[in-house]
Design a protein around this motif. Sequence first.
Motif, PDB file in Angstrom:
ATOM      1  N   THR A 344       0.812  -1.223   0.000  1.00 42.57           N
ATOM      2  CA  THR A 344       0.000   0.000   0.000  1.00 42.57           C
ATOM      3  C   THR A 344       0.842   1.267   0.000  1.00 42.57           C
ATOM      4  N   GLY A 345       2.122   1.146   0.290  1.00 43.72           N
ATOM      5  CA  GLY A 345       3.007   2.309   0.211  1.00 43.72           C
ATOM      6  C   GLY A 345       2.626   3.416   1.181  1.00 43.72           C
ATOM      7  N   GLN A 346       2.451   4.613   0.645  1.00 43.99           N
ATOM      8  CA  GLN A 346       2.183   5.773   1.484  1.00 43.99           C
ATOM      9  C   GLN A 346       0.854   5.679   2.221  1.00 43.99           C
ATOM     10  N   ASN A 347      -0.083   4.875   1.727  1.00 44.41           N
ATOM     11  CA  ASN A 347      -1.333   4.682   2.453  1.00 44.41           C
ATOM     12  C   ASN A 347      -1.083   3.991   3.787  1.00 44.41           C
ATOM     13  N   GLY A 348      -0.090   3.111   3.814  1.00 41.34           N
ATOM     14  CA  GLY A 348       0.281   2.468   5.076  1.00 41.34           C
ATOM     15  C   GLY A 348       0.822   3.470   6.074  1.00 41.34           C
ATOM     16  N   LEU A 349       1.528   4.465   5.586  1.00 39.61           N
ATOM     17  CA  LEU A 349       2.016   5.520   6.465  1.00 39.61           C
ATOM     18  C   LEU A 349       0.863   6.303   7.068  1.00 39.61           C
ATOM     19  N   SER A 350      -0.172   6.577   6.281  1.00 37.64           N
ATOM     20  CA  SER A 350      -1.356   7.288   6.796  1.00 37.64           C
ATOM     21  C   SER A 350      -2.052   6.465   7.870  1.00 37.64           C
ATOM     22  N   GLN A 351      -2.164   5.153   7.654  1.00 44.02           N
ATOM     23  CA  GLN A 351      -2.783   4.292   8.657  1.00 44.02           C
ATOM     24  C   GLN A 351      -2.002   4.326   9.965  1.00 44.02           C
ATOM     25  N   ALA A 352      -0.690   4.203   9.859  1.00 43.62           N
ATOM     26  CA  ALA A 352       0.138   4.211  11.065  1.00 43.62           C
ATOM     27  C   ALA A 352       0.011   5.534  11.802  1.00 43.62           C
ATOM     28  N   ARG A 353      -0.055   6.615  11.072  1.00 37.52           N
ATOM     29  CA  ARG A 353      -0.144   7.935  11.703  1.00 37.52           C
ATOM     30  C   ARG A 353      -1.441   8.067  12.493  1.00 37.52           C
ATOM     31  N   GLU A 354      -2.559   7.614  11.941  1.00 36.38           N
ATOM     32  CA  GLU A 354      -3.847   7.743  12.616  1.00 36.38           C
ATOM     33  C   GLU A 354      -3.995   6.755  13.764  1.00 36.38           C
ATOM     34  N   PHE A 355      -3.454   5.552  13.602  1.00 34.44           N
ATOM     35  CA  PHE A 355      -3.549   4.572  14.680  1.00 34.44           C
ATOM     36  C   PHE A 355      -2.749   5.027  15.904  1.00 34.44           C
ATOM     37  N   MET A 356      -1.667   5.702  15.676  1.00 36.16           N
ATOM     38  CA  MET A 356      -0.857   6.164  16.802  1.00 36.16           C
ATOM     39  C   MET A 356      -1.586   7.195  17.649  1.00 36.16           C
ATOM     40  N   LYS A 357      -2.556   7.878  17.064  1.00 29.86           N
ATOM     41  CA  LYS A 357      -3.327   8.857  17.829  1.00 29.86           C
ATOM     42  C   LYS A 357      -4.299   8.189  18.784  1.00 29.86           C
ATOM     43  N   ALA A 358      -4.764   7.002  18.451  1.00 36.10           N
ATOM     44  CA  ALA A 358      -5.793   6.343  19.254  1.00 36.10           C
ATOM     45  C   ALA A 358      -5.259   5.172  20.070  1.00 36.10           C
ATOM     46  N   ALA A 359      -4.133   4.632  19.680  1.00 35.14           N
ATOM     47  CA  ALA A 359      -3.595   3.456  20.377  1.00 35.14           C
ATOM     48  C   ALA A 359      -2.105   3.644  20.602  1.00 35.14           C
ATOM     49  N   ASP A 360      -1.632   3.060  21.689  1.00 36.80           N
ATOM     50  CA  ASP A 360      -0.217   3.156  22.025  1.00 36.80           C
ATOM     51  C   ASP A 360       0.549   2.084  21.251  1.00 36.80           C
ATOM     52  N   ILE A 361       0.819   2.360  19.983  1.00 29.16           N
ATOM     53  CA  ILE A 361       1.508   1.398  19.129  1.00 29.16           C
ATOM     54  C   ILE A 361       2.975   1.313  19.562  1.00 29.16           C
ATOM     55  N   THR A 362       3.449   0.086  19.773  1.00 28.01           N
ATOM     56  CA  THR A 362       4.844  -0.096  20.183  1.00 28.01           C
ATOM     57  C   THR A 362       5.751  -0.493  19.026  1.00 28.01           C
ATOM     58  N   GLY A 363       5.177  -1.008  17.953  1.00 24.98           N
ATOM     59  CA  GLY A 363       6.006  -1.429  16.829  1.00 24.98           C
ATOM     60  C   GLY A 363       5.160  -1.778  15.635  1.00 24.98           C
ATOM     61  N   LEU A 364       5.833  -2.086  14.551  1.00 23.82           N
ATOM     62  CA  LEU A 364       5.180  -2.338  13.279  1.00 23.82           C
ATOM     63  C   LEU A 364       5.519  -3.732  12.772  1.00 23.82           C
ATOM     64  N   VAL A 365       4.567  -4.339  12.080  1.00 23.29           N
ATOM     65  CA  VAL A 365       4.814  -5.562  11.325  1.00 23.29           C
ATOM     66  C   VAL A 365       4.571  -5.218   9.861  1.00 23.29           C
ATOM     67  N   LEU A 366       5.600  -5.294   9.057  1.00 21.94           N
ATOM     68  CA  LEU A 366       5.521  -4.945   7.641  1.00 21.94           C
ATOM     69  C   LEU A 366       5.353  -6.229   6.840  1.00 21.94           C
ATOM     70  N   THR A 367       4.165  -6.413   6.259  1.00 21.98           N
ATOM     71  CA  THR A 367       3.860  -7.654   5.540  1.00 21.98           C
ATOM     72  C   THR A 367       4.017  -7.475   4.032  1.00 21.98           C
ATOM     73  N   LYS A 368       4.085  -8.607   3.342  1.00 23.35           N
ATOM     74  CA  LYS A 368       4.142  -8.669   1.875  1.00 23.35           C
ATOM     75  C   LYS A 368       5.317  -7.867   1.326  1.00 23.35           C
ATOM     76  N   LEU A 369       6.408  -7.895   2.058  1.00 20.91           N
ATOM     77  CA  LEU A 369       7.594  -7.157   1.623  1.00 20.91           C
ATOM     78  C   LEU A 369       8.194  -7.778   0.370  1.00 20.91           C
ATOM     79  N   ASP A 370       7.896  -9.047   0.150  1.00 24.78           N
ATOM     80  CA  ASP A 370       8.448  -9.725  -1.019  1.00 24.78           C
ATOM     81  C   ASP A 370       7.657  -9.447  -2.292  1.00 24.78           C
ATOM     82  N   GLY A 371       6.531  -8.789  -2.173  1.00 27.35           N
ATOM     83  CA  GLY A 371       5.679  -8.591  -3.341  1.00 27.35           C
ATOM     84  C   GLY A 371       5.562  -7.157  -3.795  1.00 27.35           C
ATOM     85  N   THR A 372       6.510  -6.322  -3.429  1.00 24.58           N
ATOM     86  CA  THR A 372       6.422  -4.918  -3.791  1.00 24.58           C
ATOM     87  C   THR A 372       7.799  -4.350  -4.084  1.00 24.58           C
TER      88      THR A 372
END
Length: 415
Positions: A344-372
């Motif tokens: 999803t590229g930059q859309n994933g960045l938007s998701q992470a930005r908004e989730f951090m406002k509502a939840a205490d995110i401690t880390g990221l799992v980056l999936t499908k790295l082999d397909g992009t």
Amino acid sequence: MFWKRKKSDFISLNLSIDDPVIEQSAEAKPEPVAEIAPVEPVRAEVAPVEQRNVETPVAPVSTPGTVEMPTLSPVMEAPKPVAPVEIPKPALPVQIAPVEEEATDEGFMKRFRKAITSTRENIATRLEDAVKGKKVIDAATLDELEEALIGADIGVQTTMEIIENVRKQVDRQALKDPDELKRMIKQHLLDILESAERARGVASETSVPDDVRPYVMMIVGVNGVGKTTTIGKLAQRIKAEGNDILICAADTFRAAASDQLAIWADRAGVPLIQQKQGTDPAAVLFDSLKAAKARNADVLIVDTAGRLHNKSNLMAELEKMKRIANREVPGAPHEVLLVVDAVTGQNGLSQAREFMKAADITGLVLTKLDGTAKGGIAVAIAKELNLPIRYCGIGEQADDLVVFDPKVYVEGLFE
């Protein structure tokens, strides 16, 4: 090593059930067997024999007088000493040598480098074309470099910083060699990823005391990013290293969510706590926590409903689940991992930005790295959010989930 929070250094098969098990380190010498008191020889009890003088008739001799014979003592055979009984030593627990992690990790790293081939070709090929045959770095080279970095989804902000830094070096004539340009870009990307880890710190299972059980991991993210697959891979890899795992199917909103999770739980051989669709997710989590504590499980992985960052009711439900977890287990949830699809590229960045406002995110799992070819999103997220990447998915197999290593990632982009 994938999971570092272990109960013991070796596994006992308990082949000798009746014998006591003696734990000892690899370097310590075995303790001597308890001293056994020597067995005294068994002496046969012999009834006392009356001693009396036996008059032995003496043949008459020519010499006058009487010859007195000495008194005969009773003759007894000395008893043979009994050999001490040898007691067998207690059997020691069978020790299984740990798997050679170095060889295993090396295999995963090779697969990781292979997974980012598309991103590497996207960056390295364009960069190579930009500097090919050039002895100096000019404005045209910088424009092509900027296009290559943005095309890999490294992010506009990060790209502009790199270009500006390169331009300053060129103006001072401190940067002339294209190979030096590559080295500078590599170092800049590595600094961004390592800075994110230092800023927030990668939540680690080793930071939680061993007596706190279960270790609670909450997985969040929108639908379709590979959340269920990530949970199945996490469960299988953590269990493979000797840990007791439990999965909580708290996604009660999406149809067939529990069924999909049950397939992965069955593959991994991990118990799944679930209830019927529409049940309060917090209630499912409460039951799972109780079950995990009753079984003394090491890890509880919690699946949550795929929610959009603009759905306030779902985000409020997530907060409720976190409160219940913290009430039942100190410090829980110990990790809140946001799953992001690298495609999803930059859309994933938007998701992470908004989730951090509502939840205490401690880390990221980056999936499908082999397909992009846009694997540079890892750098963009680390730069803009100071959010470290915990794991990354590099394939469809159960073991295609690796711990993210910034150095291996950056080296893989330019090798």
